[in-house]
Design an enzyme around this catalytic site. Structure first.
Site, PDB file in Angstrom:
ATOM      1  N   GLU A 112       5.186   7.551 -10.059  1.00  0.00           N
ATOM      2  CA  GLU A 112       4.865   8.147 -11.475  1.00  0.00           C
ATOM      3  C   GLU A 112       4.004   9.050 -11.447  1.00  0.00           C
ATOM      4  OE1 GLU A 112       2.068   5.254 -14.607  1.00  0.00           O
ATOM      5  OE2 GLU A 112       1.096   5.077 -12.340  1.00  0.00           O
TER       6      GLU A 112
ATOM      7  N   ASP B 162       1.593   5.671  -6.780  1.00  0.00           N
ATOM      8  CA  ASP B 162       1.257   5.377  -8.157  1.00  0.00           C
ATOM      9  C   ASP B 162       0.366   6.715  -8.965  1.00  0.00           C
ATOM     10  OD1 ASP B 162      -0.498   3.761 -10.871  1.00  0.00           O
ATOM     11  OD2 ASP B 162      -1.853   3.896  -9.448  1.00  0.00           O
TER      12      ASP B 162
END
Length: 546
Positions: free
Chosen positions: A263, A228
């Site tokens: 990400e 993330d």
């Protein structure tokens, strides 16, 4: 610092030269233990299992009592068709065991991988998972460690790879006792949007996260991880950490390929170029599609709202749209040249948990745009050569929202409510309320509806057709290198795209709001949705293997 196990006397820990506190002793599986600092008991920051919540003792567990199905060899990344899901809302029960019951259905539709939103233990019983505080421990609301292994085992028996979303850039606001146990773990001079920044300049900190990643991969037989918001892994040691993590994963010999996904808002090629990271989420593609279909131009859509068809054309040709050029609506250029990277290294989506859930009401695209337009975008996603990902329910035309929810008490609950309300103060001014993230009803509204209907059946048929086409015609192309790609606008709201691979070629003609002046082709398309000659939203695809 000491450690207390069961009813035994606490055992003193000694700080080693490697930055960790250490002791050697004999203990039994199933025993409960705590760390003691200044006479206060804390859970193990690397706890594999909690006795109850994030504030109580940890429990010793081993990895020897689960019987895995043999011979899982994984998949090459070019065969990935990702299905993002949230365990707590994917099924009515919201558990690992219940999710396992749906794996055969996903596999029969043609999906090849699931990407599970974070499951590391967080405070309370419900949440998205991005506020975890015990990154090694599966959340007990979803089930036991063996329940998670059962889900992974079941998915793999049906040919589905399993990717887990992990958060290494911050900790949640309740129960992150590392701040007290080891304040040096954090950088006091820097913060992320979600809390204190982690100090990656320290070898022990980097090793904590590398060990965490390897635990998930080895003990739960995962096929990879999604990291993330790596753009928030910053400061001294951050780049070294990401390279060290990638190297540590590459060194594993587990009988299957392991894939790391990131990400990364920066649109930079470095991680993918290293060969250690398979792909990055590509929000540019989503933004071009979304602005074209909805006309929205707020927030991060500003730079994509000026000419979304031209942007979509660029995304199909190159992957990213913003690659360092000046663009209207951007304060400063973003990104670098990534057009030479493999097509599989861009993960495209038209809906994700972020893009749905970070709306005030959590609306899906089908409630914001014409159904034929959304179907055409969906078909484009699954027939273009980039790695596609859908968000749970998209395959069946779900219209249920996915809203932001959490489970806090007292002042923290009030802070979360207030923050959410302030974030969307504009809609409140229009008389529209923001769902209360603490109310359990917000989670219930976000659960996926699995009931059958003519509309759902229509979407499921389309999904099956698209994924069968992808398996037969696109997998063989993306198994080889891309030699050339080009795309151009053929009329105001129509375009054509052409990719040449060593194994052959792929052509897509697309109407995306208007009937285009497409050139005639020598043969009928291999896949078509609606009529390019008549319908403002339509798509036709040709593929050829050499």
């Amino acid at each position: 610092m000491s450690i207390s196990i069961g009813s035994e006397q606490p055992i003193r820990l000694h700080q080693g030269d490697n930055g960790f506190w250490e002791a050697t002793f004999i203990a039994e599986e199933g025993e409960d233990y705590s760390f003691i600092v200044d006479d206060i008991r804390y859970p193990d920051p690397a706890s594999r299992l909690q006795v109850s919540d994030v504030h109580g003792p940890s429990r010793l567990v081993s990895d020897v009592d689960f019987e895995w199905a043999p011979s899982w060899k994984g998949r090459p990344f070019n065969e990935y068709v990702l299905y993002e899901l949230h365990i707590g809302t994917f099924t009515p029960a919201g558990t690992f065991r219940a999710a396992a019951e749906k794996m055969e259905e996903l596999a029969k539709l043609g999906f090849t991988a699931i990407e599970i939103m974070p499951i590391s233990q967080f405070s309370g019983s419900r949440g998205w998972g991005y506020d975890g505080v015990l990154p090694y421990a599966p959340h007990p609301s979803y089930g036991t460690p063996n329940d998670l292994k059962h889900l992974v085992n079941t998915a793999q028996r049906h040919g589905l790879c399993v990717i887990l979303d992990v958060v290494m850039n911050h900790f949640g606001p309740d129960g992150a006792y590392l701040h007290t146990i080891a304040p040096e773990f954090f950088n006091p001079d820097r913060h992320t949007p979600w809390g204190a920044a982690i100090d990656f300049s320290q070898r022990a900190v980097r090793q904590f996260w590398i060990d965490c990643a390897l635990m998930w991969l080895k003990e739960y037989r995962l096929d990879g991880l999604r990291l993330d918001a790596v753009h928030q892994i910053q400061g001294e040691g951050a780049s070294e950490f990401l390279m060290e993590l990638g190297e540590a994963v590459r060194e594993q010999d587990l009988g299957r390929p392991l894939h790391l996904i990131v990400e990364d808002e920066r649109n930079e090629p470095t991680l993918r170029e290293s060969g250690l990271y398979a792909a990055s989420w590509n929000d540019d593609f989503h933004h071009a599609v979304h602005t074209s279909l909805t006309g929205e131009s707020q927030d991060y859509y500003v730079s994509f709202a000026h000419d979304p068809i031209a942007d979509l054309t660029r995304a199909l040709e190159r992957g990213h749209i913003e690659e360092g050029q000046q663009r209207e609506g951007l304060d400063a250029p973003r990104g670098s040249d990534c057009g030479y990277l493999p097509v599989t290294s861009f993960i495209n989506a038209i809906q994700t948990h972020d893009q749905v859930g970070n709306r005030a009401q959590g609306e899906r695209l089908l409630t914001l745009a014409d159904e034929n337009a959304v179907k055409t975008a969906y078909a484009l996603l699954l027939t273009a050569p980039y790695t596609p990902m859908i968000f749970m329910g998209e395959e069946r035309g779900a219209v249920s929202p996915f809203q932001f929810f959490a489970d806090y008490d007292g002042d923290l609950a009030d802070v979360v409510r207030q923050g959410r309300a302030e974030e969307f103060a504009g809609i409140a001014a229009l008389g529209e309320s923001v769902p209360d993230p603490i109310d359990p009803a917000t989670l219930r509204r976000s659960r996926l509806d699995w009931s059958s209907s003519p509309a759902a059946d229509d979407w499921l048929r389309l999904t099956h057709q698209l994924l069968a086409f992808r398996r037969a015609c696109i997998f063989p192309l993306t198994a080889t290198s891309r030699e050339h790609s080009a795309a151009h606008v053929v009329s105001e709201k129509a375009l054509t795209a052409h990719w040449q691979f060593r194994a052959g070629e792929l052509i897509i003609d697309l109407n995306f709001g208007g009937v285009g002046r497409h050139k005639s082709r020598a043969r009928a398309p291999d896949f078509a949705l609606f009529d390019l000659r008549r319908d403002p939203y339509a798509l036709a695809v040709w593929s050829k293997l050499t």
